[in-house]
Design an enzyme around this catalytic site. Structure first.
Site, PDB file in Angstrom:
ATOM      1  N   LYS A 195       0.862  -1.182   0.000  1.00 11.73           N
ATOM      2  CA  LYS A 195       0.000   0.000   0.000  1.00 11.73           C
ATOM      3  C   LYS A 195       0.900   1.234   0.000  1.00 11.73           C
ATOM      4  O   LYS A 195       1.462   1.610   1.021  1.00 11.73           O
ATOM      5  CB  LYS A 195      -0.904  -0.007   1.246  1.00 11.73           C
ATOM      6  CG  LYS A 195      -2.249   0.733   1.071  1.00 11.73           C
ATOM      7  CD  LYS A 195      -2.143   2.218   0.896  1.00 11.73           C
ATOM      8  CE  LYS A 195      -1.845   2.964   2.174  1.00 11.73           C
ATOM      9  NZ  LYS A 195      -1.851   4.462   1.933  1.00 11.73           N
ATOM     10  N   GLU A 270      10.096   2.144  10.519  1.00 11.71           N
ATOM     11  CA  GLU A 270      11.086   3.209  10.363  1.00 11.71           C
ATOM     12  C   GLU A 270      10.309   4.510  10.396  1.00 11.71           C
ATOM     13  O   GLU A 270       9.572   4.833   9.463  1.00 11.71           O
ATOM     14  CB  GLU A 270      11.864   3.078   9.055  1.00 11.71           C
ATOM     15  CG  GLU A 270      12.928   4.140   8.888  1.00 11.71           C
ATOM     16  CD  GLU A 270      13.484   4.205   7.484  1.00 11.71           C
ATOM     17  OE1 GLU A 270      13.839   5.320   7.059  1.00 11.71           O
ATOM     18  OE2 GLU A 270      13.539   3.170   6.808  1.00 11.71           O
ATOM     19  N   CYS A 304      14.171  11.009   6.106  1.00 13.88           N
ATOM     20  CA  CYS A 304      14.068  10.598   7.508  1.00 13.88           C
ATOM     21  C   CYS A 304      15.402  10.731   8.234  1.00 13.88           C
ATOM     22  O   CYS A 304      15.440  10.967   9.443  1.00 13.88           O
ATOM     23  CB  CYS A 304      13.556   9.168   7.600  1.00 13.88           C
ATOM     24  SG  CYS A 304      14.592   7.939   6.776  1.00 13.88           S
ATOM     25  N   GLU A 401       9.568  17.246  14.227  1.00 13.21           N
ATOM     26  CA  GLU A 401      10.052  16.915  12.886  1.00 13.21           C
ATOM     27  C   GLU A 401       9.338  17.794  11.858  1.00 13.21           C
ATOM     28  O   GLU A 401       8.132  17.661  11.646  1.00 13.21           O
ATOM     29  CB  GLU A 401       9.811  15.441  12.568  1.00 13.21           C
ATOM     30  CG  GLU A 401      10.395  15.028  11.232  1.00 13.21           C
ATOM     31  CD  GLU A 401      10.198  13.560  10.932  1.00 13.21           C
ATOM     32  OE1 GLU A 401      11.124  12.919  10.398  1.00 13.21           O
ATOM     33  OE2 GLU A 401       9.104  13.027  11.230  1.00 13.21           O
TER      34      GLU A 401
END
Length: 520
Positions: A195, A270, A304, A401
């Site tokens: 997905k 992750e 990331c 973030e």
């Protein structure tokens, strides 16, 4: 008006051709080896980050599409799991060959879909092919275990594929990250339901085409497009899916863990990061500058492992931040298909608004916007590369973030304070350290709360090494044999050599039990 370079013109011509030939037809699911519409018939629009105009119509999956895909993966698993590793290796190498053959198409589509500069997307195909080759070559030994002899027994372990797995990938570098998850799953003998992120669905479709063309058996890889609240949730809850590998935002990861709890799914996450790069005054400052600028402003800052906090020793803070600001101000923002562009548009208006909201937060918290802090142009999701100076570690701009081309610079006095600042966030994915003191380098790296540390270097991936984070940045590790630990179960088999004496029960005649006296 400046004329486009020949390469830029060629990229634009190919982009127009692909939009006309491929994207105009829309995107379907790929289930059981067939391209199909959503059961509901519903679709959604994915837009171009350059101007936010519609790019492609995409099938919108729900629990019925996920159920079809999970059943197809379950059925295909019965044969794929038994295929010898050397045969899986051959299929995966053919996939890598086709990725390389279609590398320019991949790069252009990825730039169109995500807004990433094509100078970086050129490597997307190369890295994707490398991922498939790396794990292909490990497929023959994936099931190998250990010999663990004990007195009277031959003990040995083997590894077996866990079953159909769900793979949920993000929108920032979707093609490469899809291969990073799918290749080891296939090499291990698992089947996959993929997905992709709804904001960047295009290259997942191309990868499905490539795998099908390479001869991957029907049902081994299945692709369902859709949104997290329906297709994603259904995938993480489906009883036939034995594990979920997810790359994305931390809050979503916690939702997935809850959704998979009832079926006891194994999870690999992750997640987010607020990674620190620590620059001591004894570092090679020229190289450190290159690394700091590259690791936050490349890939639009949507990475990331980006070093989004730079911790700089007080004595060099003003000079070093001035140099960062100068470099950031020179970064070329523009059309992602232009090879001269270094930062393209952010992926989606919603993300663009989130990133831009931190400019006002920085001012409110008392930080200085040394460069950037503004959008670029009147259309699209373009943001000027930004540097916040005079920041503290307790500010939102240092704790949250942002996931854009935005860097927060914080001064520190000594090693102890630097370590405290580096560890003073809820994330722990990556860390970077610049110093010429070898002893301090080891000491500091071992003290940093992060899953991966680079000393005197930017992020340079080595595929056999473990990749993953600690704290709110994830669970588990990718890379090398670490990937197989997630996609496979370890089984121990103990064979007696005949010398083991088994304990006995019920040997001999049981003693008689006296009848109870009346009244007892």
């Amino acid at each position: 008006m400046t004329q486009p370079s020949p390469e830029h013109a060629a990229n634009r011509q190919l982009a127009d051709q692909l939009r006309a030939e491929r994207l105009s037809k829309g995107i379907q699911h790929f289930i059981g080896g067939e391209w199909v519409d959503a059961v509901s018939g519903q679709t959604f629009e994915a837009n171009s980050p350059v101007d936010n105009a519609p790019l492609v119509t995409v099938a919108r999956g729900d629990e019925r599409d996920i159920d079809r895909a999970a059943q197809a993966a379950h059925d295909a698993f019965q044969e794929w799991r038994l295929l010898p590793g050397k045969e899986r290796r051959a299929v995966l190498h053919r996939i890598a060959d086709l990725i390389e053959k279609r590398s320019q198409e991949i790069a252009v589509l990825e730039s169109l879909d995500t807004g990433q500069a094509i100078r970086f997307m050129k490597s997307a195909a190369a890295r994707g092919a490398e991922n498939f080759r790396f794990f292909a070559d490990r497929a023959p030994a994936a099931q190998d275990g250990q010999s663990l002899p004990a007195p009277g027994f031959v003990n040995y372990s083997i590894r077996q594929p866990i079953g159909p797995v769900g793979v949920i990938t993000p929108w920032n570098t979707p093609f490469m990250l899809s291969t990073w998850k799918i290749a080891p799953a296939l090499a291990a003998g698992c089947t996959v339901v993929h997905k992709p992120a709804e904001w960047s669905p295009v290259s997942a479709t191309l990868l499905a085409e490539i795998m099908d063309e390479a001869g991957l058996p029907k049902g081994v890889h299945n692709l369902v497009h859709g949104f997290g609240e329906d297709a994603g949730k259904s995938l993480t809850e489906h009883p036939l899916i034995k594990a979920v590998a997810f790359v994305g935002e931390t809050t979503t990861g916690s939702h997935i863990m809850r959704q998979g709890a009832d079926t006891l799914k194994r999870v690999h996450f992750e997640l987010g990061g607020k990674n620190a790069v620590v620059v001591f005054d004894d570092a090679d400052l020229d190289k450190a500058l290159d690394a700091v600028v590259f690791m936050i402003y490349s890939l639009n800052g949507e990475r990331c492992t980006s070093s989004s906090r730079v911790l700089i020793q007080e004595g060099i803070y003003d000079e070093f931040t001035a140099r960062i600001a100068e470099r950031a101000g020179n970064i070329r923002v523009g059309d992602p298909l232009d090879p001269a562009t270094e930062v393209g548009p952010l992926v989606h208006p919603r993300h663009f608004e989130k990133v831009c909201s931190y400019f006002e937060k920085a001012r409110e918290e008392g930080a200085t916007i040394a460069v950037g802090g503004e959008k670029v142009g009147d259309t699209g999701n373009f943001v000027r590369p930004t540097l916040f100076t005079g920041a503290r570690n307790d500010m939102q701009i240092a704790q949250e973030e942002i996931f854009g081309p935005v860097l927060t610079a914080i001064p520190f006095k000594d090693e102890a304070e630097a370590l405290q600042l580096a560890n003073g966030v809820r994330y722990g994915l990556a860390g970077y350290l610049w110093t010429s003191d070898v002893t301090r380098a080891h000491r500091f790296a071992q003290g940093m709360e992060a899953g991966m540390i680079w000393v005197n270097s930017e992020n340079v991936r080595h595929l056999p090494t473990p990749f993953g984070g600690v704290k709110d940045s994830g669970i588990g590790r990718d890379g090398g044999d670490y990937s197989f630990e997630f996609y496979m179960e370890t089984k121990n088999i103990a064979v007696s050599l005949g010398t083991h004496k088994t304990a006995q029960l019920g040997v001999g005649k049981a003693p008689a039990i006296a009848p109870k006296e009346a009244g007892e």
